[in-house]
Write an enzyme that holds these catalytic residues in place. Sequence first.
Site, short mmCIF file in Angstrom:
data_model
loop_
_atom_site.label_atom_id
_atom_site.label_comp_id
_atom_site.label_asym_id
_atom_site.label_seq_id
_atom_site.Cartn_x
_atom_site.Cartn_y
_atom_site.Cartn_z
CD GLN A 190 145.77 39.20 13.91
OE1 GLN A 190 146.03 40.41 13.99
NE2 GLN A 190 144.56 38.93 13.08
NE ARG A 215 135.49 37.34 11.36
CZ ARG A 215 135.47 36.30 10.67
NH1 ARG A 215 134.38 35.79 10.02
NH2 ARG A 215 136.71 35.71 10.29
NE ARG A 262 142.83 45.70 12.28
CZ ARG A 262 142.39 44.40 12.15
NH1 ARG A 262 142.41 44.02 10.79
NH2 ARG A 262 142.38 43.59 13.13
CB SER A 287 146.45 39.45 20.46
OG SER A 287 146.61 39.39 18.98
CG ASP A 341 137.28 37.00 14.53
OD1 ASP A 341 137.78 38.16 14.79
OD2 ASP A 341 138.12 36.08 14.15
C1 S3P Z 1 143.56 35.88 14.13
C2 S3P Z 1 143.42 36.38 15.44
C3 S3P Z 1 142.29 37.04 15.81
C4 S3P Z 1 141.35 37.48 15.13
C5 S3P Z 1 141.61 37.45 13.50
C6 S3P Z 1 142.38 36.51 13.27
C7 S3P Z 1 144.57 35.00 14.14
O1 S3P Z 1 142.96 38.46 16.20
O2 S3P Z 1 140.43 38.32 15.32
O3 S3P Z 1 140.48 37.40 12.77
O4 S3P Z 1 144.57 34.42 12.92
O5 S3P Z 1 145.36 35.06 14.54
P1 S3P Z 1 143.71 38.95 17.38
O6 S3P Z 1 144.66 37.96 17.49
O7 S3P Z 1 144.26 40.22 17.12
O8 S3P Z 1 142.69 38.92 18.60
#
Ligand code: S3P
Length: 427
Positions: free
Chosen positions: A169, A387, A122, A167, A314
């Site tokens: 994250q 998922r 990833r 994103s 998600d």
């Molecule tokens: C998440 C953010 C999402 C999501 C993941 C959890 C998080 O990813 O798909 O299951 O906890 O910040 P992205 O931020 O890469 O979109």
Amino acid sequence: MRMIVRKAKGLSGRVKVPGDKSISHRALLLGAIAEGTTRIRGFLPAADCLATLACVRALGVEVERLSETELIVQGRGLRGLREPEAVLDCVGSGTTMRLLAGILAGQPFYSVLTGNEQLRRRPMGRIAEPLRRMGAIVLGRDDGRLPPLTILGGDLHGIQYSLPVASAQVKSAILLAGLYADGPTVIHEPGPARDHTERMLAAMGANIQYPISNIKLHSSKLSSLDIVVPGDISSAAYFIAAACLVPGSGVVIEGVGVNPTRTGFLDALGEMGADIVMENQREVSGEPVADVVVRAAELRGVEVRGDRVPRMIDEFPILAVVATQAQGDTVVRDAAELRVKESDRIAAIEAELRKLGACIEERADGFVVEGPTSLRGTVVDSHGDHRLAMSLAIAGLIAEGETTIVGAECIADSFPGFEEILTALAG
Ligand code: S3P
């Protein structure tokens, strides 16, 4: 593990789903660097969050587990973490790796983050690049873009950063590093990614402003907090979808987190004609929560694009399943991010739903489903993606005969107890 699902006659009952995955990760990580004792109730005891727990402990943080879902974290303050003796294993959790990288960028020591084969594929360049700009050394395979990641943190400075993708994250990694920076950190986001980090930082006393799409954080100490984690709307989504689809259903899911940055799926279902009501709306630990009441309804196709995409990032595999039963076309655009999740979710959902008889066509940044079609049970594959596995299980409830999901063990990554709740509702 194989899961076998047979056509259901109607779902009924009141259930609770386990704690929110995103909030559980954040409660542990922020609790670890806060001053004092953070108590977490409703923690999600799934493989992904347990990976974060193990990493936090390897950094010298004491975490007492009073039960599966209740934890006491002895915060060590921003500068109290210890250099880990071994590589930190994030297992399959992208959230663990990306958020932890943000914290480690601020530490004056050496650490290495790795994970399983799926996680090592990833993209991590999206966090490595801004963290380098802030002053950390971040190395990885493929020119620093793939795990394992080596991080040598230290003196950071604040940056102004426009996220190339919406994103949460990436946004969170930069914000966590920003706690250690010597000037303000400003982030512009192209769409509304989940804001749980911002909310929790504010609740812990950080100097943060987060009007839509423009976030500003000043280096701050965090104070400990009592956190009650709401039910995960991304887990509830499977039962919400099932109750919409199986004629005669009526289901209540109690205590679901309904933060507006997470409710795009409910909005899409509403436009499709679903019968969904939110009752008992309240706020718990700074997050909106409600009981979600769902009854079966006739559905029509919908178009999902733009800002709604990050608000249901998600939920696209389960949307595809719902769309097979809706009248007309369901069109998803602007969702190329789905290709870098636990699996390439566009290719995987197309391949598996076609085996069940659905009319679904892949696009570079989404898919089109033509409905309604009757599905026929057969053997399908999870692609190691929780998922996908749960979405296919819901497809099994409406398919003729028997649906076998191969590789269903990955459901434990986010939803321990999925099968039990499904069995209780479907009888
Ligand atoms: C998440 C953010 C999402 C999501 C993941 C959890 C998080 O990813 O798909 O299951 O906890 O910040 P992205 O931020 O890469 O979109």
